[in-house]
Structure formats: structure tokens, C-alpha cells
Design a protein around this motif. Sequence first.
Motif, mmCIF file in Angstrom:
data_model
loop_
_atom_site.group_PDB
_atom_site.id
_atom_site.type_symbol
_atom_site.label_atom_id
_atom_site.label_comp_id
_atom_site.label_asym_id
_atom_site.label_seq_id
_atom_site.Cartn_x
_atom_site.Cartn_y
_atom_site.Cartn_z
ATOM 1 N N GLU A 90 4.717 7.704 -7.202
ATOM 2 C CA GLU A 90 4.841 6.537 -6.352
ATOM 3 C C GLU A 90 5.479 6.857 -5.018
ATOM 4 O OE1 GLU A 90 6.475 4.249 -9.433
ATOM 5 O OE2 GLU A 90 4.521 3.519 -10.073
ATOM 6 N N TYR A 91 6.309 7.906 -4.959
ATOM 7 C CA TYR A 91 6.897 8.186 -3.645
ATOM 8 C C TYR A 91 5.872 8.762 -2.692
ATOM 9 C CZ TYR A 91 7.859 12.872 -5.621
ATOM 10 O OH TYR A 91 7.767 14.094 -6.219
ATOM 11 N N LEU A 109 2.633 7.726 -2.854
ATOM 12 C CA LEU A 109 1.917 6.497 -2.484
ATOM 13 C C LEU A 109 2.703 5.710 -1.428
ATOM 14 C CD1 LEU A 109 0.528 4.915 -5.765
ATOM 15 C CD2 LEU A 109 -0.775 5.700 -3.799
ATOM 16 N N SER A 110 4.029 5.711 -1.590
ATOM 17 C CA SER A 110 4.866 5.006 -0.622
ATOM 18 C C SER A 110 4.666 5.561 0.782
ATOM 19 C CB SER A 110 6.343 5.131 -0.984
ATOM 20 O OG SER A 110 6.596 4.518 -2.206
ATOM 21 N N ARG A 133 1.972 6.764 1.971
ATOM 22 C CA ARG A 133 0.737 6.204 2.512
ATOM 23 C C ARG A 133 0.949 4.757 2.907
ATOM 24 N NH1 ARG A 133 -3.928 6.966 -1.382
ATOM 25 N NH2 ARG A 133 -5.002 5.872 0.286
ATOM 26 N N LEU A 157 -4.298 1.115 -0.388
ATOM 27 C CA LEU A 157 -3.921 2.401 -0.967
ATOM 28 C C LEU A 157 -5.070 2.876 -1.843
ATOM 29 C CD1 LEU A 157 -0.240 1.643 -1.976
ATOM 30 C CD2 LEU A 157 -1.082 2.913 -0.006
ATOM 31 N N PHE A 161 7.478 -0.256 -6.176
ATOM 32 C CA PHE A 161 6.823 0.130 -7.429
ATOM 33 C C PHE A 161 7.713 -0.120 -8.646
ATOM 34 C CE2 PHE A 161 4.766 2.802 -4.236
ATOM 35 C CZ PHE A 161 3.441 2.547 -4.510
ATOM 36 N N ALA A 171 10.261 7.409 -10.226
ATOM 37 C CA ALA A 171 9.142 8.079 -9.581
ATOM 38 C C ALA A 171 8.976 7.635 -8.142
ATOM 39 C CB ALA A 171 7.850 7.798 -10.353
ATOM 40 N N ALA A 172 9.649 6.554 -7.756
ATOM 41 C CA ALA A 172 9.388 5.985 -6.435
ATOM 42 C C ALA A 172 10.139 6.703 -5.321
ATOM 43 C CB ALA A 172 9.741 4.506 -6.427
#
Lengths: 276, 335, 349
Positions: A164-165, A167-168, A170, C64, C105, C110-111
Motif C-alpha cells: 500500500e505504501y 500505491l500511496s 501513485r 489507481l 488503506f 503495509a501503508a
Amino acid sequence: MSKKGLAGFGILLLVIVAAITAPWISPFDPNAQDIINSLAAPMAEGSEGGIHLLGTDRLGQDVMSRIIYGTRVSLTVAFGAVGVSALIGIPLGLAAGFMSRTVESLVLVATDIVLSIPFILLALVLMSVLGASLTNLIIAFAVVRWAQFARVTYSLSLELREKEYVLSCRAAGISLPRTLAVHVLPNMVGPLMVIATLELAYAILMESGLSFLGLGAPPETPSWGGMLQEGRNELDTAWWLTAAPGLAIMATAIGYNFVGDWIRDRLDPRLQGVLR
Amino acid sequence: MNAPVFQMSNVSIDIGGPRSIMQRIASGINLELHRGRTLALVGESGCGKSVTALSAMNLLSAPLRVSEGSIVLRTEDGPQDIAGLDPSGRQMRAIRGRRIAMIFQDPMTALDPVYTVGDQISEGLRRHLGLSRREAWARAVDLLRLVGIPAPEERAGHYPFQLSGGMRQRVMIAIAIACAPSVLIADEPTTALDVTVQAQILDLLRDLGERLGMATLLITHDLGVVAENADDVIVMYRGHVVEKAGVGALFDNPAHPYTRGLMASLPPADGRRVELTPIPGQVPPITEEIQGCPFAGRCPHVMPRCGERMPALQNLSPEHSVACWLYPAVAEAVA
Amino acid sequence: MTERLRISDLKVHYPIRKGLFRRVVGAVRAVDGVSLAIPTGATFGLVGESGCGKSSLARAILQLQKPSGGRILFRAQGQDAAATDLTALSPRKLRALRREMQIVFQDPYAALNPRLRVKTILDEPLRAMESLGGAERRERILQSLEAVGLTEAALERFPHQFSGGQRQRIAIARALLSHPNFIVLDEPVSALDVSVRAQILNLLIHLQRRLGLTYLFVSHDLSVVRYLCDQVAIMYLGRIVESGPTDRIFANPLHPYTKLLLAAVPAPRPRRGRKPVRLQGDPPSPMNMPEGCPFHTRCPDATDECRTQVPQLRELEPAHTVSCHHAERLAVQDGPAGAQAMALARATA
């Protein structure tokens, strides 16, 4: 640090120090021939004084000194070859993981093809076309082994690109090159280091193998593989000619493997709590 | 009530070997499991509920170990303290799966991907009960039917990846109950599942427990799951049992400030938009040494003596006990 | 009331490839023709079980994930005239709009990039989105941190030095950096412990009031959705089966799936003796969608019509839509309460 890790670093340190200080610590000039003392056994006295700790070869060259100088070839080839492979393989792996499907397919097909050709065969062909030199040894290695780095980088990308980091990044509009450099690559360093150390061990073995076949370092450069090849004919009379470089190759390869294992354990977050 | 089938008395669990620093991660755990009843062990992450479950199976591995207390299993052969048994010894292996069985949170990783589910159910039957391959397979099919899997004859020949998450958890349950254990430990058995599937699985567990007379230890973080499925509840916080009660008593009349805090943190069930009252701060890290009550730092009723000593569990009523200095019964017991 | 976001007929299909040449042999229809509108300043709940396509939808809205069809109209700040279609934007214009919409998220572990200090984690997106000097960026970062209840001391630390709740605060702070007006919350509290979850929920409500944010709240947790959201849409197999004001959905669920979903939520109140009707079986694979109504394979009230005809979303109460052929009949069958409630709602509208 584990005992294995210590042993690995010890061996590598020894090799590196030997390579740097070769001219001072070698008891003899590695290419000086002492024909009278041809095939002298270990601990024999030289004709101009000094002791041949590991004996001499057919030309009367001191085996100990040649082993010490051999570390230079060994290190140059290993680090050069692995460095070039990584420089080619890692960007290609990243491209396969983060760019279009076409790029992904191209890179994957290429790695499959390269990794399915017997390495020694390809290296033999390349070396006989290019000619025996250290640079060509490095090129031959990189032509094949980049695929290993590409494949590992690609599989790590598959995992990281879903993180997710990433994706963040992006979602925040951070450009792809910057995302890769700042957020992706640092999270791959650990596993890639492990691969690199294993590849180092592989490169040493390959250098020896090719030199053994006469396609490695040029004959005037003292190299472990070359020594092994020359000593082969005297196996029944002068065991030290093969035993000494053989042990050197083995020890160095094990050293790299131990260091690789240590890095892997070190970076495994599941082991962190236990080791702490 | 009869003697409990399974009883943990004063169990403490430590982490650390002879050469590293010891850390107590659970202390003074007392719990009893009775035939046909479900005891829920509830708490948030890091409260020690999972290590407690593992210790009940004598499955703790170094550097974790049971340092004090007894874990007694009563079978027709009489009581046996399993804390004293070699974790990998023959006696313990004969108990696991046969007398005490366990269901894990993630049915995907708990099933072996290379064997059919029929084989995996058969394994325990053949090992513990000495059934032949054919008999075991027939029993496996019966068990699959029992846990509500449609077309069990066909499903027995399937591999785990061919089943959905809910089906896999049903298979896990079939494996667990195969040898008719007297104790079933379910460690967050529905956390990985969707809510509609969770409801099915919990109904199944409850039904099987009653029908087969198993004693169930249900470990969960979800108070809703507790309310609907438990008979008795133990609330844990940072390695201590802070409250113990029948499920009705606990929800009608929560006594420990932590239990009350948990309930106030839940959105109201009737949909009112009142502001939630969270428990301030967070659970102190496991590495932190705590004197006194571990909840003192987040407790709205904290008193000087909370920082000095952890109170022991004392009865408020026959089926409700709490470990908190707020209650006269607790304070008097010390004085 | 203006709309912050309007989605029409959005589709996200993932190709299934097979064989040596990776031919496309079919598609996973993760999102299959979803339309919805989110009013400015509201919290819109998107509810469904795993695999229903709610996360794909959330990610497609933020681009996304490239949608396979449909339009996403987004009204940016200060643009009171027309909304922009995000699916038709050039990458450059999209990047400029990104600061207006952010995402938080589920997994706070994981974020956040584990190798970066919090100050870098927050500085990186700010650099990409705004052209500000170092001092201004620092000012922004401190404002964001303060808004989520953290102090300057957090800046020099790494993510692993924080608890789950604090990490989620950092992730929220990151989403707030560019002063967005729309935030997608993708299961933001699902990985948190109950006591910490309440802290984060309070924080989200507080931020919304203070900053006038519009939320899309994606969740499988009905109790939290009921508490937080003004409107709710229930998804099943890539489609919305029911949507409407939260109160109406919970008071008078019209779709059989919604009813069974609500019945399955364990309430934190002991209720012995009563055994609710349970939804049987598992959802079909989105690779292999059933004909007709996607829910008919599990529906206790399915008829032949359901097996052949895809039901359309119909408005049965004001703003309360459902895609079920038999919603009215079932509402009557549920007893007078349901039918009365519906009649009452119609009359008052």
C-alpha cells in the motif's frame, strides 16, 4: 554475529587484505622462475634463500606467492562480474515489474532463454570468440547472470507493487522513477544482497572453471583456476599444485556463502526478535 | 457442576532462555473448561490470549515456556498434568488431536496443500484410533457431512485450493473433531472469514460442541462473537485475567474498567450517533516492565495502589470475578 | 446539495489469460456497471464481503486501477461549474487533481514504507504534489501531524516504532497533506483493536467536521458503517444490490442479501435461544458469474425469473434503491412493520 557469519567475514577479509598487500606479503615474485627448485615440496628451501611454504610448480614459481596474487584475479572477476550483472539485471527486473505488459513479457522470455542455456557452454563460446582476458571473463559472466538478478528483482517487484505504501505514491502522483528509487529499491536491498553474495561465490567457481579450461585469465596472470589446470598433470607427484588453489577456491566460495546466509538471517524480520 | 475436563491453574508464561532476559508475558491464568460449554477468551492484540491457547496444547516453543502452574486434562484414565509432559514426546502427541484439538485462524495455511482433504482428515483417525485406510476414509466422508459440506464423497477427494475459505474452515473443524476430542481450542476461528460465513461457522461450532459434549475454548477479539457464542467469558489484558464471568453477567454488568472501556468503544448497536468513548493511549509494549496493574496507565479510575500491586481475581458474585482495586471485595481480600 | 463525485456505469474487468500466447479467454468482472453519487461533505459507505469488488471500485475511482468502462465525474475545489471526468484526463492533469483526492488503506503496517523516517514519508508526496519551499513543507507537515493528534517528535522516528493506531494516524496525516476534499477510506479501521478503532473513528469524524471532507468509506463491518455513514451501498459480486440512506437500509433492508448480511453480524449483546436465518453457501466466483440475478444461487426466495433476468436498481422508497425482482412482495412477507415503514416513508416524501 553468528559463528558462521564471523567465519565468512574472516575469510573474505583475509582475501581482500591479501589482494591489497600482495607485493609486500608474498615471499617471492609470483612469476620468478627457479628452475633448479622445480616441483619442490612444501617447506623446501629456495635456491636464493627463503622457504617455499607451499612448494613450487614445474617452472619453480612459488605456489604461496601465486596463491596470494591469485586473490587479485579472483576478487576483480567476482566483484566486476557480479556488479555488471546487477547493473543490467536489476533495472530490467524493475521494468518488468512496474512497466507495461509488453516489457514484462519481453524481460521474462529473455531471462527464461538465458537461464535455460548451460552457462559453461555459453561462456566457452563467448570466451573463444572474444579471447581470454579478465574483462571478457566479466562480460561472459554478466551476459548470463544478469538474468538471475532480473528474475529475483521481478519477483520482489510483484510483491512490492501491491504494497500500500507503493500505491500511496501513485495516489500522491509521485513519478515512477522516483517511486522506484526511493520507495521500492531500498526495500529490495536485503534479498538482492543475498543473491549478490551467492553470485560472488558462483563467479569465483566460474573463473576457476574457465581458467582451468584455458579460457580464463591469461597464463602470465597468476590465477587459481590456471594453477589448478597446470597442476593437474603433476597430480600423482606434486599434490600441492592442485591442493593449494583448490582449497583457496573452496574457502573463498564458502566465505561468500556464509556471508550471504548471515545477511539473509539478519534481514529476516521473523528472526529479529529471536536474535536480539 | 461436574469437575472441569480441562483446568489451567495459576499458569504463567515467560519468554527468554537461560541466557537472555526473561519477560513474563502471561501470569496467573486460571481457567476451567466444562463439557458442552464454551469459554471465550477475549482481549486485544498482545493480551496473551494466543500464547495461552498454545500453552493449553503444550505447543509453546522456545523461547516461550510455561514457568509456573499446572494444566490438567481429565480423561477416563484420570487427571494428567500436561504442562509437565515433554512437548514433543509420545505422551503429548497422543493427547494432541485425540484429546485436545485446535482450530487456527487461517484455514489456508493450516491445511497442507499437497494432500486431499480426505487424506488429511484420515491421518488422525489412522494414527490415533488405528483405523484402516478404507475405514478412515469412510469416517472422513461422514465427518465432512457432519460439518455441513455438500457432496462429501466428492469433496473428500479435493485439495484445499479447490475449496472456498468457509469450506476450508469446515474441513479444519472436521479434522479437529475427527477423534472426538474432549477439548476443542478455537483460536480466532472466523477472523479471516466474511461475516456471513463467520455466522455459519460459529453456529456449527456451537452445535457440535453441544452435540458431541466437547468443551470449547473460543479465542477472539470480537465482543459480538463472544456475546452470541460463549457461556462464560474471560477478559485478558497484557497477560492478566482481569475479569471472569458468565456471558450475561459480563455484558449486563461489566466490572473491570478495561471491559467497560471495550464496550464503550463499540458503536451503539441501535445506530445512535453518540460520540464513542475510546480507551485513551495504547497497550504498553510487551518489552516494558510493569509494576502493578497493567491497565493503570489508561484507566479513568486509577488510584495510587494500582501502581504498586496487581490485584488478584476476587468474586463479586458466584459467577463473576474481577481483578480491580475499585471493588471492596478485592481490597478486603488483601487486608 | 452538490455532488462531490458521481460514478456512472463503472466497470473494472481483469482479463484472464491462458496458454503460451497469453490469450484473453475471459474476464473477472470485479466491478460490473456501478453507478453512485456522493454528496459534498457526506460519508458514503460501500459495504460488501471479500471479493465483492468494493476495493477495486475504490481504487478505480482514484485511477489507481484503470477502469474498463464508465465515467467518474469529480468536482474539484473552486470549480463550481462542471465536474471533471477522471477517466478522460491526461496523466498530467490527473496528477494535478490528485492533491484533491486521497486514500487511506486498511493495513497500517503495509501503508508506510518501513525504511523511511516519518518526515520522509510525509515529505515525499508533498514534494510531488505541491511546489513549496522546505520551510513551507515542514509547516504543512506539522499542521497535518497536529490534526491527527501527533507531535513533532514523530518526525524522526521509523514506522515500526509506532503502534497500529499511531501508524494509521500517520497514514491519515499523509492523506491530509495536500488539503484534499475527498478521501477514500479503504477499511481504515479493520486491522485495529477495538479500543484504538474508536479513537480513529472519532478522529475521522472530527476531521470531516473541521475540514469539510467528503468520505468514501469502504468496509465489511456493518456496525462501523452504520455508525459513520450517511448513505450506504451494498455490493455483491461487482454490482450494487441496494443503496440508500443509512437509517433506511438498517431499519428496512429490502434486498434479501442485505437482510441476511444484517442478521449475520454478531451483536455485542447476548441473545440466547434465538437462531437467526443464516445465509447458506459461498458467493460464486466472479470469473464465472451466474445468469440472472447474481445472488440467486444463495437466495432463499429465488424464483425462475431470478435465474434468467438481471434485476435493475429500482427506487422503492425515496433515495432507497434495490435490485430485486421481489422486493415489494418480500417486504410485505416480512410482516407489517416493513410494509408500513415503506408506506410511511413514501407518504412523507
